[in-house]
Design a protein around this motif. Structure first.
Motif, PDB file in Angstrom:
ATOM      1  N   ALA A  28       0.828  -1.214   0.000  1.00 35.22           N
ATOM      2  CA  ALA A  28       0.000   0.000   0.000  1.00 35.22           C
ATOM      3  C   ALA A  28       0.856   1.255   0.000  1.00 35.22           C
ATOM      4  O   ALA A  28       0.558   2.226  -0.712  1.00 35.22           O
ATOM      5  CB  ALA A  28      -0.943  -0.014   1.201  1.00 35.22           C
ATOM      6  N   VAL A  45       2.358   1.717  -3.463  1.00 36.37           N
ATOM      7  CA  VAL A  45       1.339   2.188  -4.409  1.00 36.37           C
ATOM      8  C   VAL A  45       1.098   3.676  -4.208  1.00 36.37           C
ATOM      9  O   VAL A  45       0.944   4.441  -5.171  1.00 36.37           O
ATOM     10  CB  VAL A  45       0.041   1.379  -4.239  1.00 36.37           C
ATOM     11  N   SER A  46       1.089   4.119  -2.961  1.00 34.23           N
ATOM     12  CA  SER A  46       0.888   5.535  -2.668  1.00 34.23           C
ATOM     13  C   SER A  46       2.016   6.392  -3.239  1.00 34.23           C
ATOM     14  O   SER A  46       1.774   7.481  -3.781  1.00 34.23           O
ATOM     15  CB  SER A  46       0.785   5.744  -1.160  1.00 34.23           C
ATOM     16  N   TYR A  52      -4.017  -7.208 -13.273  1.00 36.03           N
ATOM     17  CA  TYR A  52      -3.690  -7.028 -11.853  1.00 36.03           C
ATOM     18  C   TYR A  52      -3.816  -5.545 -11.522  1.00 36.03           C
ATOM     19  O   TYR A  52      -3.259  -4.691 -12.228  1.00 36.03           O
ATOM     20  CB  TYR A  52      -2.271  -7.537 -11.587  1.00 36.03           C
ATOM     21  N   GLU A 110      -2.831  -3.339  -9.217  1.00 33.65           N
ATOM     22  CA  GLU A 110      -1.843  -2.457  -8.610  1.00 33.65           C
ATOM     23  C   GLU A 110      -0.524  -2.497  -9.387  1.00 33.65           C
ATOM     24  O   GLU A 110      -0.196  -3.497 -10.023  1.00 33.65           O
ATOM     25  CB  GLU A 110      -1.573  -2.859  -7.154  1.00 33.65           C
ATOM     26  N   TYR A 130       2.399  -2.618  -8.025  1.00 33.43           N
ATOM     27  CA  TYR A 130       3.369  -3.414  -7.267  1.00 33.43           C
ATOM     28  C   TYR A 130       2.706  -4.647  -6.677  1.00 33.43           C
ATOM     29  O   TYR A 130       1.508  -4.665  -6.403  1.00 33.43           O
ATOM     30  CB  TYR A 130       3.952  -2.600  -6.110  1.00 33.43           C
TER      31      TYR A 130
END
Length: 228
Positions: A112, A115-116, A156, A158, A160
């Motif tokens: 997370a 991704v941020s 997919y 995301e 990562y």
């Protein structure tokens, strides 16, 4: 697949660094900034040293990693440590670096945060430099991992994923195949006859789960950069 073959590693390091610098200059001229995604290991270290001396507006370049081991940035296994020592110096010290290892306790929890941070990296990437393992993995998309189907799934969601290879130490953070393919220029950087033989094996088959580098080669306009 386009091939740029050099007579020696020294010649490759110099010529490849100049080519990457030219692409980054083009990106800055066209869009005001540029992004460079690099891989770890020993192969790119000499080229990174050459690239760090190239003249361009490095303050407008964002550098990040195709993958990272989930270890501290001071650990010798850290790709970030290698990049800081070999690339983020000299003129390239002005570049902005977006690392993948964060404060999360493990890679699964760290996705997370990665991704941020991803939004800081201009996409499509201007330049992606991939390597390849003896098993045909690239980034940390390992054929032996339970996560390989996610990593190669173009849907997919995301950029990562956390990966645990069974044939190599450490959990990893890796860009997904879909994220890697979102690039303006994609290079495969190899040295030595052994890696060339692995590549030739990859080119003779189609099973992407057996050799994940095939997923890149079959879907992207890849330029091989190689020296014996």
């Amino acid at each position: 697949m386009k091939e740029s073959n050099f007579p020696s590693v020294d010649a490759l390091n110099k010529g490849f660094a100049e080519q990457i610098a030219a692409l980054l200059r083009d990106g800055i001229a066209a869009r005001g900034k540029a992004s460079l995604i690099v891989s770890g290991g020993r192969t790119p270290q000499g080229m990174f040293a050459q690239l760090s001396e190239q003249t361009l507006d490095w303050s407008k370049v964002v550098i990040s990693l195709a993958d990272e081991r989930w270890v501290d940035a001071t650990d010798d296994a850290s790709n970030e440590k290698m990049v800081r020592e070999h690339l983020l110096k000299n003129k390239a010290a002005e570049a902005r670096f977006v690392g993948l290892k964060n404060a999360a306790a493990d890679a699964l929890q760290g996705v997370a945060g990665c991704v941020s941070e991803f939004k800081q990296i201009p996409a499509p990437f201007d330049v992606v430099i991939l390597g390849m393992g003896e098993d045909g993995h690239t980034a940390s998309l390992f054929p032996c991992s339970a996560q390989i189907k996610q990593g190669l799934d173009l849907n997919y969601p995301e950029p990562y994923l956390a990966v645990q290879p069974t044939t190599a130490p450490h959990w990893r953070m890796s860009l997904s195949l879909a994220a890697l393919l979102d690039s303006r220029k994609l290079f495969l950087h190899l040295t030595g006859e052994g890696k060339k033989a692995v590549l030739n094996q990859a080119l003779t088959g189609t099973d992407e789960f057996e050799m994940p580098i095939r997923a890149v080669l079959q879907r992207a306009d890849v330029e091989l950069v190689w020296a014996p």
